[in-house]
Design a protein around this motif. Structure first.
Motif, PDB file in Angstrom:
ATOM      1  N   ALA A  31      41.731  34.547  32.918  1.00  0.00           N
ATOM      2  CA  ALA A  31      40.909  34.878  34.075  1.00  0.00           C
ATOM      3  C   ALA A  31      40.040  33.687  34.437  1.00  0.00           C
ATOM      4  CB  ALA A  31      40.044  36.094  33.772  1.00  0.00           C
ATOM      5  N   SER A  32      40.010  33.370  35.728  1.00  0.00           N
ATOM      6  CA  SER A  32      39.161  32.278  36.192  1.00  0.00           C
ATOM      7  C   SER A  32      38.439  32.713  37.454  1.00  0.00           C
ATOM      8  CB  SER A  32      39.992  31.030  36.461  1.00  0.00           C
ATOM      9  OG  SER A  32      40.910  31.274  37.511  1.00  0.00           O
ATOM     10  N   GLY A  33      37.248  32.209  37.623  1.00  0.00           N
ATOM     11  CA  GLY A  33      36.469  32.508  38.811  1.00  0.00           C
ATOM     12  C   GLY A  33      35.382  33.531  38.547  1.00  0.00           C
ATOM     13  N   ALA A  34      34.363  33.474  39.372  1.00  0.00           N
ATOM     14  CA  ALA A  34      33.187  34.326  39.205  1.00  0.00           C
ATOM     15  C   ALA A  34      33.482  35.807  39.417  1.00  0.00           C
ATOM     16  CB  ALA A  34      32.093  33.883  40.172  1.00  0.00           C
ATOM     17  N   ARG A  35      34.541  36.136  40.140  1.00  0.00           N
ATOM     18  CA  ARG A  35      34.863  37.541  40.433  1.00  0.00           C
ATOM     19  C   ARG A  35      36.028  38.072  39.594  1.00  0.00           C
ATOM     20  NH1 ARG A  35      33.183  39.280  45.699  1.00  0.00           N
ATOM     21  NH2 ARG A  35      31.783  37.736  46.582  1.00  0.00           N
ATOM     22  N   SER A  36      36.406  37.357  38.564  1.00  0.00           N
ATOM     23  CA  SER A  36      37.632  37.709  37.845  1.00  0.00           C
ATOM     24  C   SER A  36      37.469  38.795  36.776  1.00  0.00           C
ATOM     25  CB  SER A  36      38.247  36.461  37.214  1.00  0.00           C
ATOM     26  OG  SER A  36      37.385  35.938  36.229  1.00  0.00           O
ATOM     27  N   ASP A  37      36.276  39.287  36.547  1.00  0.00           N
ATOM     28  CA  ASP A  37      36.087  40.371  35.569  1.00  0.00           C
ATOM     29  C   ASP A  37      36.445  41.694  36.224  1.00  0.00           C
ATOM     30  OD1 ASP A  37      35.280  42.333  33.793  1.00  0.00           O
ATOM     31  OD2 ASP A  37      33.332  41.430  33.394  1.00  0.00           O
ATOM     32  N   LEU A  38      37.566  42.266  35.825  1.00  0.00           N
ATOM     33  CA  LEU A  38      38.041  43.521  36.423  1.00  0.00           C
ATOM     34  C   LEU A  38      37.711  44.741  35.577  1.00  0.00           C
ATOM     35  CD1 LEU A  38      41.575  42.398  37.663  1.00  0.00           C
ATOM     36  CD2 LEU A  38      39.367  42.259  38.840  1.00  0.00           C
ATOM     37  N   SER A  39      36.868  44.596  34.584  1.00  0.00           N
ATOM     38  CA  SER A  39      36.584  45.686  33.666  1.00  0.00           C
ATOM     39  C   SER A  39      36.053  46.931  34.390  1.00  0.00           C
ATOM     40  CB  SER A  39      35.613  45.250  32.573  1.00  0.00           C
ATOM     41  OG  SER A  39      34.395  44.798  33.120  1.00  0.00           O
ATOM     42  N   SER A  40      35.332  46.747  35.480  1.00  0.00           N
ATOM     43  CA  SER A  40      34.800  47.907  36.202  1.00  0.00           C
ATOM     44  C   SER A  40      35.864  48.615  37.051  1.00  0.00           C
ATOM     45  CB  SER A  40      33.626  47.477  37.094  1.00  0.00           C
ATOM     46  OG  SER A  40      34.085  46.603  38.098  1.00  0.00           O
ATOM     47  N   LEU A  41      37.015  47.978  37.232  1.00  0.00           N
ATOM     48  CA  LEU A  41      38.083  48.567  38.052  1.00  0.00           C
ATOM     49  C   LEU A  41      39.191  49.199  37.216  1.00  0.00           C
ATOM     50  CD1 LEU A  41      38.455  45.680  40.650  1.00  0.00           C
ATOM     51  CD2 LEU A  41      37.217  47.837  40.920  1.00  0.00           C
ATOM     52  N   LEU A  42      39.139  48.994  35.914  1.00  0.00           N
ATOM     53  CA  LEU A  42      40.189  49.499  35.025  1.00  0.00           C
ATOM     54  C   LEU A  42      39.616  50.504  34.047  1.00  0.00           C
ATOM     55  CD1 LEU A  42      41.799  46.034  34.321  1.00  0.00           C
ATOM     56  CD2 LEU A  42      42.716  47.813  35.805  1.00  0.00           C
ATOM     57  N   PRO A  43      40.317  51.573  33.744  1.00  0.00           N
ATOM     58  CA  PRO A  43      41.650  51.946  34.226  1.00  0.00           C
ATOM     59  C   PRO A  43      41.624  52.372  35.700  1.00  0.00           C
ATOM     60  CG  PRO A  43      40.771  53.703  32.855  1.00  0.00           C
ATOM     61  CD  PRO A  43      39.775  52.574  32.811  1.00  0.00           C
ATOM     62  N   VAL A  44      42.801  52.391  36.284  1.00  0.00           N
ATOM     63  CA  VAL A  44      42.919  52.807  37.688  1.00  0.00           C
ATOM     64  C   VAL A  44      43.343  54.268  37.749  1.00  0.00           C
ATOM     65  CG1 VAL A  44      43.496  50.511  38.542  1.00  0.00           C
ATOM     66  CG2 VAL A  44      45.324  52.038  37.898  1.00  0.00           C
TER      67      VAL A  44
END
Length: 129
Positions: free
Chosen positions: A114-127
């Motif tokens: 993961a790269s970039g300031a917005r790359s943390d998807l922990s709040s979107l997973l699970p879907v």
């Protein structure tokens, strides 16, 4: 032209089948892996669900070789590599997307790039699927 959507019934069936095959394989490495078409459909369906839950173009999520989506509201990129990229393999993505894994653990184990300031998807997973 918009990408064709995966039918909900077919997508859910593929997710159930692929996750069951991967779980059995985790317990017994000699058990067969999920069929490639099932795994591909499951990944694409869950990427579709993720895209529906977090529309936008500021983060690119890649699950090679099966698919990629752009998600999350924010600055849009138009050329070259986007500034926010998440790349992971299909089994890791399926686990995270279905609630069978944790973002932080997978990241620490190197199963997520993961790269970039917005790359943390922990709040979107699970879907929701």
């Amino acid at each position: 032209m918009p990408r064709a959507r995966i039918d909900e019934t077919a997508g859910r069936a593929a997710v159930r089948s692929a996750t069951a095959a991967l779980a059995a394989r985790g317990d017994d490495p000699s058990s067969p892996p999920p069929a490639r078409h099932e795994l591909a459909t499951a990944v694409r369906y869950l990427l579709q669900c993720l895209s529906d839950a977090a529309p936008g173009k500021s983060v690119e999520v890649r699950v090679p070789p099966f698919g990629a989506v752009q998600i999350v509201e924010g600055p849009r990129h138009t050329r070259g590599t986007p500034p926010n990229v998440v790349e992971l393999d299909a089994p890791t993505f399926l686990a995270l997307a279905t609630g069978g894994g944790r973002w932080g653990e997978a990241l620490a184990e190197g199963r997520i790039q993961a790269s970039g300031a917005r790359s943390d998807l922990s709040s979107l997973l699970p879907v929701a699927w």
